[in-house]
Design an enzyme around this catalytic site. Structure first.
Site, PDB file in Angstrom:
ATOM      1  NE  ARG A  99       2.540  -1.938   4.048  1.00 18.64           N
ATOM      2  CZ  ARG A  99       3.717  -2.483   3.719  1.00 18.64           C
ATOM      3  NH1 ARG A  99       4.326  -2.121   2.602  1.00 18.64           N
ATOM      4  NH2 ARG A  99       4.303  -3.366   4.497  1.00 18.64           N
ATOM      5  CE  LYS A 100       7.148   2.644  -4.221  1.00 17.09           C
ATOM      6  NZ  LYS A 100       7.007   2.598  -5.664  1.00 17.09           N
TER       7      LYS A 100
END
Length: 140
Positions: A99-100
């Site tokens: 996600r990051k």
């Protein structure tokens, strides 16, 4: 048990087949040099992560499980609470850890890693979804 927002969970689970279909179609025609494929892959993975963590948070809130402090922790709490089997822990944590990079480090992504996850995504989502539905059936 607290209030389980079944509607929100069902809405998110209802989106899983679209993600599965998109990932399967993309894998059939994958072209790493095509920006449209690259961006589609990133969005498919991002949506899969959001669905998994949204449903996970709703389950944690609704069944009064301990609070999760991160996306990875959401997966670990659900493993401990037996929402899904421990064999899903590693691939789900690998997925949510993306996600990051997808959201913040998109200019420097390792596209080969993303492709490897995309090829496993449809089966992972199907197993995850079935596990969540079974858990809810047993608990409700």
């Amino acid at each position: 048990m607290y209030y389980v927002d079944r509607k929100q969970i069902e809405d998110r689970l209802g989106f899983v087949p679209y993600i599965v279909e998109a990932s399967e179609r993309l894998c059939q025609t994958w072209d790493a040099s095509d920006p449209l494929h690259v961006f589609a892959q990133e969005r498919i993975l991002h949506l899969a992560i959001e669905v998994i963590t949204d449903v996970g948070s709703l389950l944690i809130d609704g069944f009064l499980m301990r609070d999760a402090s991160s996306y990875e922790d959401i997966i670990q709490v659900l493993i401990v609470e037996k929402v899904f089997s421990a064999d899903l822990e590693v691939p789900l944590i690998e997925l949510v850890k993306l996600r990051k990079p997808l959201v913040q480090e998109y200019m420097h992504l390792d596209r080969l890693t993303l492709q490897a996850m995309t090829t496993r995504l449809s089966s992972l989502l199907r197993i995850w979804e079935a596990s969540v539905l079974l858990f809810m059936k047993q608990e409700l």
